[in-house]
Enzyme design. Structure first.
Site, PDB file in Angstrom:
ATOM      1  N   TYR A 131       6.359  -4.876 -16.293  1.00  0.00           N
ATOM      2  CA  TYR A 131       7.108  -6.090 -16.613  1.00  0.00           C
ATOM      3  C   TYR A 131       7.692  -6.734 -15.352  1.00  0.00           C
ATOM      4  O   TYR A 131       7.483  -7.921 -15.084  1.00  0.00           O
ATOM      5  CB  TYR A 131       8.224  -5.773 -17.610  1.00  0.00           C
ATOM      6  CG  TYR A 131       9.072  -6.965 -17.972  1.00  0.00           C
ATOM      7  CD1 TYR A 131       8.670  -7.848 -18.967  1.00  0.00           C
ATOM      8  CD2 TYR A 131      10.273  -7.223 -17.315  1.00  0.00           C
ATOM      9  CE1 TYR A 131       9.435  -8.953 -19.304  1.00  0.00           C
ATOM     10  CE2 TYR A 131      11.046  -8.323 -17.640  1.00  0.00           C
ATOM     11  CZ  TYR A 131      10.622  -9.188 -18.635  1.00  0.00           C
ATOM     12  OH  TYR A 131      11.381 -10.289 -18.950  1.00  0.00           O
ATOM     13  N   LYS A 135       6.514 -10.218 -13.371  1.00  0.00           N
ATOM     14  CA  LYS A 135       7.501 -11.275 -13.137  1.00  0.00           C
ATOM     15  C   LYS A 135       7.644 -11.555 -11.643  1.00  0.00           C
ATOM     16  O   LYS A 135       7.793 -12.710 -11.218  1.00  0.00           O
ATOM     17  CB  LYS A 135       8.853 -10.867 -13.727  1.00  0.00           C
ATOM     18  CG  LYS A 135       8.883 -10.800 -15.246  1.00  0.00           C
ATOM     19  CD  LYS A 135       8.680 -12.169 -15.861  1.00  0.00           C
ATOM     20  CE  LYS A 135       8.863 -12.135 -17.365  1.00  0.00           C
ATOM     21  NZ  LYS A 135       8.663 -13.472 -17.975  1.00  0.00           N
TER      22      LYS A 135
END
Length: 198
Positions: A131, A135
């Site tokens: 994640y 990002k």
């Protein structure tokens, strides 16, 4: 929509998500821009607000063919995002990194002056967590300026926090956009809502 915001224009990616919906509501309530365009894979049913926005339907798998949708905007808000649970690992990477990077580049090529990306606290392209790594990669995309990245501390279910913070620097009762990137730089406040899948 009625001329406001000095004739300026913005687009919103991810308006179907919680953060995007609240952002759109704030943009329209404050009449911050003369023209607001929603860019997404389908038209959204917005009720009475539908007449106040333009909607551009695009194929995110062939985003380069939709360069016209990104032209002529002063500010771009990107709230794109999905989850591994919804899209799988590959789908998550495609939406949160690849689509964001392509959109940022098209916005820059189309003359967008400020591209503001909804990201996450701890985003790091070198992170061992998928994640945060994804990002972080999106934040480093060529079309994403460092001063236009908003990284809330918590991604929860309080969708108003980020839009209010991004818009708080707009002068004249919410009109104009000169302070939007200043607001994004602060990196303060709590939470953001779910990001919008394209």
């Amino acid at each position: 929509m009625a001329a406001a915001g000095g004739g300026s224009s913005c687009f919103v990616l991810g308006a179907s998500g919680e953060t995007g919906r609240v952002l759109l509501r704030e943009l329209l309530a404050r009449r911050a821009f003369a023209r607001v365009t929603l860019i997404g894979r389908r038209r959204l049913s917005l009720g009475e607000a539908e007449a106040a926005v333009e909607q551009a339907v695009v194929d995110f798998e062939r985003l380069g063919e939709h360069a016209a949708a990104f032209q002529g905007h002063d500010v771009g808000f990107c709230c794109l995002g999905t989850t591994r649970a919804k899209a799988g690992a590959d789908g998550f990477v495609r939406v949160d990194r690849d689509y964001v990077a392509q959109a940022a580049e098209l916005a820059r090529a189309g003359g967008c002056k400020h591209f503001i990306l909804q990201s996450s606290r701890g985003a790091n392209a070198q992170s061992r967590f998928l994640y945060l790594r994804v990002k972080g990669a999106a934040v480093q995309a060529p079309g994403v300026p460092a001063h236009g990245v908003d990284s809330p501390a918590v991604l929860g279910r309080c969708g108003s926090a980020v839009p209010h913070r991004l818009l708080s620097a707009c002068g004249n009762g919410g009109q104009g956009y000169g302070g939007l990137c200043t607001a994004a730089r602060r990196g303060q406040g709590k939470g953001a809502g779910e990001q919008g899948h394209p």
